[in-house]
Design an enzyme around this catalytic site. Structure first.
Site: not given
Length: 293
Positions: A13-18, A37, A102, A127, A209
């Site tokens: 997603s562009g975040g730290v978790d993923s 996505m 979602c 994530g 989102c």
């Protein structure tokens, strides 16, 4: 590795978790493919589209980790299965949670089908802060029981099982949640140790989102035609104010109605006549005292 799986598509997603989910998958020995996505690509009133920035961060992450990044457009599916339902519920006076829809229709349906059918994956990973319980097979059955359980994450503050509660058993069987056994602090530390300080320091996305940092009332009136109605006092039945549409209000919300010596809160929303039943703070306190006797 689980069930002999070799290739896992991880939603990036562009975040730290993923990002850390992908790191842990690769460390386990999986062949990891990243997939971004694109579910919403409409710019806000300032011309900013978060999807573009998130994709750049997703690409940055995959370049650092040296894994390929694919991109898929689910804007149509998101509009039809998530956003349209979101609007319909608001018009009925409900307060829907689009993240649940979602996950059910996009991330663990359309995404899963794309990963398995188009990219040749054996499973998918995200994530999310959750775990999957794969217990011992039921030996009494002629065939092994493949059912799995959705379990809470180790980090109770970040646990996201509520948002995953409607995904199907079939999807859950093909899903991995690599960070479910880690607290958020450790997730950030892992990202930094792999050269992803930029991603680890990124501000966490909160709220819905597709709304982002915009004011909700300004956003929703672009899609729902206002239908004015009355605020009605639950005790007296008298009209104590007017509103511009039930979709602007939710249960428990303070109304800030002027001309009254006490605050009113939303107690009930009636989509049939557009009335919003309100209760005063004084009545709320009296009820609480009565219930605790």
């Amino acid at each position: 590795m689980i069930n002999g799986w070799k290739t896992v598509v991880c939603g990036i997603s562009g975040g730290v978790d993923s990002a850390v989910a992908a790191i842990l998958l690769r460390k386990t020995g999986y062949n990891v493919l990243g997939l971004y996505m694109r579910n919403w690509d409409i710019a806000d009133e300032n011309g900013f589209c978060a999807a573009e920035t998130d994709f750049e961060d997703a690409q940055y992450t995959c370049d650092k980790l040296k894994i390929p990044l694919h991109q898929v457009n689910f804007v149509k599916e998101y509009w039809n299965n998530v956003f349209s339902s979101f609007l319909q519920d608001y018009q009925k006076g409900l307060t829907p949670n689009p993240d649940i829809l979602c996950n059910r229709h996009i991330k663990f349906d359309a995404f899963l089908k794309h990963a398995l059918g188009k990219l040749g994956a054996d499973a998918i990973a995200t994530g999310h802060y959750a775990r999957v319980g794969r217990g011992p097979e039921n030996l009494r059955r002629s065939q092994p029981d493949p059912r799995v359980k959705l379990l809470s994450s180790v980090d109770s503050v970040k646990d996201q099982t509520f948002f995953l509660s409607q995904i199907s058993q079939e999807s859950l069987q093909k899903s991995l949640f690599p960070i479910g056994n880690l607290p958020k602090k450790e997730v950030r530390e892992i990202a930094c140790s792999h050269g992803l300080e930029k991603i680890a320091r990124k501000k966490e996305s909160m709220g819905i989102c597709f709304i982002g940092s915009r004011n909700f009332s300004s956003f929703i009136k672009e899609y729902v035609v206002p239908c004015p109605g009355n605020f009605v006092d639950v005790e007296t039945g008298k009209i104590v104010g007017q509103h511009q549409g039930i979709h602007f209000w939710t249960l428990g919300q303070r109304t800030n109605l002027g001309g009254h010596s006490y605050a009113y809160f939303v107690a009930e929303i009636n989509p049939n006549n557009q009335d919003i039943i309100v209760v005063s703070k004084t009545v709320c306190i009296s009820l609480l005292r009565w219930q605790t006797r």
